[in-house]
Scaffold this active site. Structure first.
Site, PDB file in Angstrom:
ATOM      1  N   ASP A 123      43.352   4.333 -36.817  1.00 51.13           N
ATOM      2  CA  ASP A 123      43.636   4.983 -38.095  1.00 51.13           C
ATOM      3  C   ASP A 123      44.737   4.234 -38.866  1.00 51.13           C
ATOM      4  O   ASP A 123      45.756   3.843 -38.263  1.00 51.13           O
ATOM      5  CB  ASP A 123      44.090   6.423 -37.793  1.00 51.13           C
ATOM      6  CG  ASP A 123      44.189   7.292 -39.023  1.00 51.13           C
ATOM      7  OD1 ASP A 123      43.166   7.463 -39.709  1.00 51.13           O
ATOM      8  OD2 ASP A 123      45.289   7.805 -39.307  1.00 51.13           O
ATOM      9  N   GLU A 129      41.141   0.809 -39.362  1.00 52.62           N
ATOM     10  CA  GLU A 129      41.021   1.321 -40.731  1.00 52.62           C
ATOM     11  C   GLU A 129      42.182   0.722 -41.511  1.00 52.62           C
ATOM     12  O   GLU A 129      43.342   0.973 -41.197  1.00 52.62           O
ATOM     13  CB  GLU A 129      41.088   2.844 -40.775  1.00 52.62           C
ATOM     14  CG  GLU A 129      40.715   3.353 -42.152  1.00 52.62           C
ATOM     15  CD  GLU A 129      41.475   4.588 -42.581  1.00 52.62           C
ATOM     16  OE1 GLU A 129      41.024   5.276 -43.488  1.00 52.62           O
ATOM     17  OE2 GLU A 129      42.550   4.860 -42.016  1.00 52.62           O
ATOM     18  N   ASP A 134      39.092   7.833 -31.863  1.00 54.29           N
ATOM     19  CA  ASP A 134      39.967   7.568 -32.986  1.00 54.29           C
ATOM     20  C   ASP A 134      41.382   7.556 -32.421  1.00 54.29           C
ATOM     21  O   ASP A 134      41.722   8.396 -31.591  1.00 54.29           O
ATOM     22  CB  ASP A 134      39.819   8.733 -33.987  1.00 54.29           C
ATOM     23  CG  ASP A 134      39.927   8.281 -35.417  1.00 54.29           C
ATOM     24  OD1 ASP A 134      40.886   7.571 -35.738  1.00 54.29           O
ATOM     25  OD2 ASP A 134      39.053   8.657 -36.222  1.00 54.29           O
ATOM     26  N   HIS A 183      34.183  10.176 -43.183  1.00 55.39           N
ATOM     27  CA  HIS A 183      34.677  11.540 -43.383  1.00 55.39           C
ATOM     28  C   HIS A 183      35.677  11.651 -44.530  1.00 55.39           C
ATOM     29  O   HIS A 183      36.134  12.739 -44.830  1.00 55.39           O
ATOM     30  CB  HIS A 183      35.329  12.014 -42.084  1.00 55.39           C
ATOM     31  CG  HIS A 183      36.548  11.205 -41.747  1.00 55.39           C
ATOM     32  ND1 HIS A 183      36.479   9.870 -41.371  1.00 55.39           N
ATOM     33  CD2 HIS A 183      37.862  11.513 -41.751  1.00 55.39           C
ATOM     34  CE1 HIS A 183      37.694   9.408 -41.171  1.00 55.39           C
ATOM     35  NE2 HIS A 183      38.558  10.383 -41.392  1.00 55.39           N
ATOM     36  N   ASP A 184      36.057  10.526 -45.131  1.00 56.91           N
ATOM     37  CA  ASP A 184      36.989  10.561 -46.261  1.00 56.91           C
ATOM     38  C   ASP A 184      36.281  10.343 -47.590  1.00 56.91           C
ATOM     39  O   ASP A 184      36.911  10.426 -48.647  1.00 56.91           O
ATOM     40  CB  ASP A 184      38.047   9.449 -46.121  1.00 56.91           C
ATOM     41  CG  ASP A 184      39.015   9.696 -44.967  1.00 56.91           C
ATOM     42  OD1 ASP A 184      39.212  10.867 -44.590  1.00 56.91           O
ATOM     43  OD2 ASP A 184      39.573   8.710 -44.458  1.00 56.91           O
TER      44      ASP A 184
HETATM   45  O1  ISL Z   1      41.005   9.465 -47.991  1.00 59.31           O
HETATM   46  C1  ISL Z   1      41.798   8.813 -48.584  1.00 59.31           C
HETATM   47  C2  ISL Z   1      42.146   9.072 -49.928  1.00 59.31           C
HETATM   48  O2  ISL Z   1      41.377  10.095 -50.328  1.00 59.31           O
HETATM   49  C3  ISL Z   1      42.420   7.670 -47.991  1.00 59.31           C
HETATM   50  O3  ISL Z   1      43.516   7.231 -48.710  1.00 59.31           O
HETATM   51  C4  ISL Z   1      42.828   8.041 -46.604  1.00 59.31           C
HETATM   52  O4  ISL Z   1      43.911   8.887 -46.624  1.00 59.31           O
HETATM   53  C5  ISL Z   1      43.153   6.781 -45.902  1.00 59.31           C
HETATM   54  O5  ISL Z   1      41.968   6.084 -45.852  1.00 59.31           O
HETATM   55  C6  ISL Z   1      43.658   7.046 -44.513  1.00 59.31           C
HETATM   56  O6  ISL Z   1      42.717   7.768 -43.810  1.00 59.31           O
HETATM   57  C7  ISL Z   1      42.923   8.057 -42.475  1.00 59.31           C
HETATM   58  O7  ISL Z   1      44.206   8.557 -42.197  1.00 59.31           O
HETATM   59  C8  ISL Z   1      44.543   9.800 -42.766  1.00 59.31           C
HETATM   60  C9  ISL Z   1      43.468  10.862 -42.558  1.00 59.31           C
HETATM   61  O8  ISL Z   1      43.721  11.957 -43.377  1.00 59.31           O
HETATM   62  C10 ISL Z   1      42.090  10.329 -42.857  1.00 59.31           C
HETATM   63  O9  ISL Z   1      41.113  11.290 -42.560  1.00 59.31           O
HETATM   64  C11 ISL Z   1      41.922   9.090 -42.035  1.00 59.31           C
HETATM   65  O10 ISL Z   1      40.626   8.551 -42.146  1.00 59.31           O
HETATM   66  C12 ISL Z   1      45.824  10.220 -42.126  1.00 59.31           C
HETATM   67  O11 ISL Z   1      45.723  10.155 -40.741  1.00 59.31           O
END
Ligand code: ISL
Length: 577
Positions: free
Chosen positions: A205, A258, A102, A327-328
């Site tokens: 990310d 992402e 990542d 994971h989100d």
């Molecule tokens: O999970 C979300 C809302 O609940 C998404 O908006 C998420 O924040 C977004 O997809 C970005 O995610 C990524 O970057 C974030 C991190 O917290 C997430 O785990 C990651 O997947 C910040 O780095």
């Protein structure tokens, strides 16, 4: 000389996402680590995945579980050492498995030395972040952040200048300023550092928010006020092309971005091979099919919306990443399936969907067990920074406490982050100590050991479907055509022109009642179809039979079964040829 088999090209691959702190602890501190992953490589090889994408393992204070990096050249001591990482890469490679890291380019931790230096207005690093003068209590613009609330924090601490810095995520995650050339050069170096160690690809990310056109006020919006200034802006594309040319391509590393709130036109631009930006992106549209405007405001799930979104993306992009969990996101089965009456069938229906659409599938750890989540009793049990921050925002908007908690419990990211249940032993065999986040209460029944080798289990069906994908090129390369997509029913065809020409048809009933095909659909299907896979087929004999037949698969009616009676059982998924 290494005898490692070559890695499967990313377009033919199935990628498995590991959330390292929740996968396997090896030293009893309650946090999963690299040596834990090394220990589980045999299980991963047995499942049949080609790459492991590791959520961040870099040094980090852990405000956002590693998505706040304090040193991109170091492994978090909780996760192990650089030597452990090298060993993991090498041992996975021996099994034909590649490692995908990542990479967080949008922001660092506020504990990163770069940010600490940049707090001094005279520092050469000042311009690495977005600093703006601001009077107390007044943000430099009206933008709102991803975790709810504002996205500016004033540096009032000791040695602070009193200016504010931008953070689209938590205050501990200041946004980097990509207008500063040294930021670009540094990341080229970081990427090279990891590809030199054998990393095969990167998940980037929130990559489409990297470039900010300006910091001007945004149009007021219920979500992400200001995003018109940074979502997929033209210069982002230039930056991605440069990164690809200078860092990813020379090392042969693939990328999956992402891309939050990405729409189809932007996704097409980002992934068009001739534009040389990204190889794939993660869309969000299909994951929004149970929500209204923001993820926290849920509406009853109807599979029609999920299927329609997936279909649109299948029809309008030649190739992309396909996923249903990460994971989100809360777990699939209680969210889009029937956890109470058809937990196995609904889990495996989505396994069939994931593994038979066109594109590169991503499986999130635990998805292959049909894990559930959502067994929280109170906010105190949750660790996720987002859950706590959003709860605060809801309360300040005068949501009653019970309602706020109800909504958080449904969608909290910790639903997907509970430690992996390997067995019925102490803490599911995840740790010998106290886990950083509570395991699901049902881990004694729902765990890896209870499913491994048991025909018909979710795990064994995933394994079979992965094998099927390897055996049948049409599942990887075939074109996609929707034959029927109404209500709870989704029927589509994958086809290769050949030679040899091949076709499979996938039919899914995402509902808890049996469903008969409408005559108009039956008329459009070929006469001689037989079931090569059904998620009700617990014997697990399907793949062996196919192996024996291989060549004749699409003409022979292998075992004389003509099961397909134009009727699907609750949550039945069949693959027909
Ligand atoms: O999970 C979300 C809302 O609940 C998404 O908006 C998420 O924040 C977004 O997809 C970005 O995610 C990524 O970057 C974030 C991190 O917290 C997430 O785990 C990651 O997947 C910040 O780095």
């Amino acid at each position: 000389m290494s005898t490692a088999p070559p890695l499967v090209p990313w377009r033919d691959a199935v990628i498995y996402q590991i959330y390292p702190r929740s996968f396997q602890d090896s030293d009893g501190d309650g946090v999963g680590d690299l040596n834990g992953i090394r220990r589980r490589l045999p299980e991963l090889e047995r499942l049949g995945v080609d790459y492991l994408w590791l959520s961040p393992v870099y040094a980090s204070p852990g405000v956002d579980n590693g998505y706040d990096v304090s040193d991109y050249y170091a492994i978090d001591p909780l996760m192990g050492t650089l030597e452990d990482m090298d060993a993991l890469i090498a041992e996975a490679r021996e099994r034909g498995i590649g490692i995908v890291m990542d990479l967080i380019l949008n922001h660092t931790s506020d504990q990163h030395a770069w940010f600490q230096e940049s707090r001094d207005p005279a520092s050469p690093r000042r311009n690495w972040y977005h600093w703006c003068p601001s009077p107390p209590g007044q943000a430099p613009n009206n933008w709102t952040g991803f975790f709810g609330g504002g996205c500016w924090t004033r540096d009032d601490g000791p040695g602070g200048s009193g200016d504010s810095y931008l953070h689209l995520f938590a205050p501990g995650q200041p946004d980097l300023n990509w207008a500063e050339p040294a930021v670009f050069d540094t990341f080229v170096d970081i990427i090279r550092f990891w590809t030199d160690r054998g990393v095969a690809g990167f998940r980037l990310d929130v990559i489409n928010v990297l470039w900010k056109d300006s910091l001007a006020d945004g149009r007021r919006s219920l979500i992400l006020t200001g995003s018109e200034h940074y979502l997929s802006r033209p210069h982002l594309h230039t930056l991605l092309q440069q990164l690809r040319r200078q860092a990813f391509a020379p090392a042969g590393a693939f990328t999956v971005g992402e891309t939050v709130f990405v729409d189809l036109p932007a996704a097409r631009q980002l992934t068009a091979p001739e534009r040389e930006e990204l190889d794939m992106v993660f869309p969000f549209e299909h994951m929004e099919s149970d929500q209204i405007i923001v993820k926290w405001i849920t509406r009853p799930f109807h599979p029609r919306r999920l299927f329609a979104a997936l279909r649109r993306w299948q029809e309008n992009l030649d190739w992309n990443a396909v996923y249903l969990e990460n994971h989100d996101q809360p777990r699939l089965v209680p969210r889009f399936g029937d956890a109470r009456r058809y937990p196995v069938q609904s889990a495996t229906l989505y396994a069939v969907l994931l593994l038979t659409l066109r594109g590169t599938p991503f499986i999130y750890q635990g998805q292959e067990l049909g894990l559930l989540g959502r067994d929280w009793e109170s906010l105190d049990e949750l660790q996720d920074v987002e859950s706590h921050q959003v709860y605060g925002v809801m309360r300040s908007l005068r949501f009653p406490a019970r309602l706020a908690w109800f909504l958080i419990r449904l969608k909290s990211r910790d639903n997907a982050r509970q430690p992996y249940p390997w067995s019925a032993e102490h803490e599911g065999g995840f740790t010998s100590g106290r886990p950083w986040l509570r395991l699901h209460r049902a881990y004694r029944e729902h765990n890896y050991a209870a499913q491994a080798g048991r025909p018909g289990s979710v795990l064994e069906q995933y394994r079979l479907l992965l094998e099927l994908r390897r055996l049948l090129p049409v599942l990887r390369e075939g074109s996609f055509r929707s034959l029927y997509q109404t209500g709870r029913l989704f029927v589509y065809e994958r086809r290769t022109a050949g030679p040899p020409a091949a076709r499979v048809i996938v039919a899914l009933n995402a509902g808890s009642r049996p469903l008969a095909f409408h005559r108009s659909l039956v008329r459009r299907l070929p006469d001689h179809l037989h079931v090569i896979y059904s998620n009700y087929d617990g014997e697990g004999g399907t793949v062996d039979r196919i192996k024996q037949e291989e060549a004749g698969l699409f003409t022979a009616n292998a075992d004389g079964r003509h099961l397909f009676a134009w009727r699907l059982r609750p949550w039945e998924a069949v693959i027909l040829a």
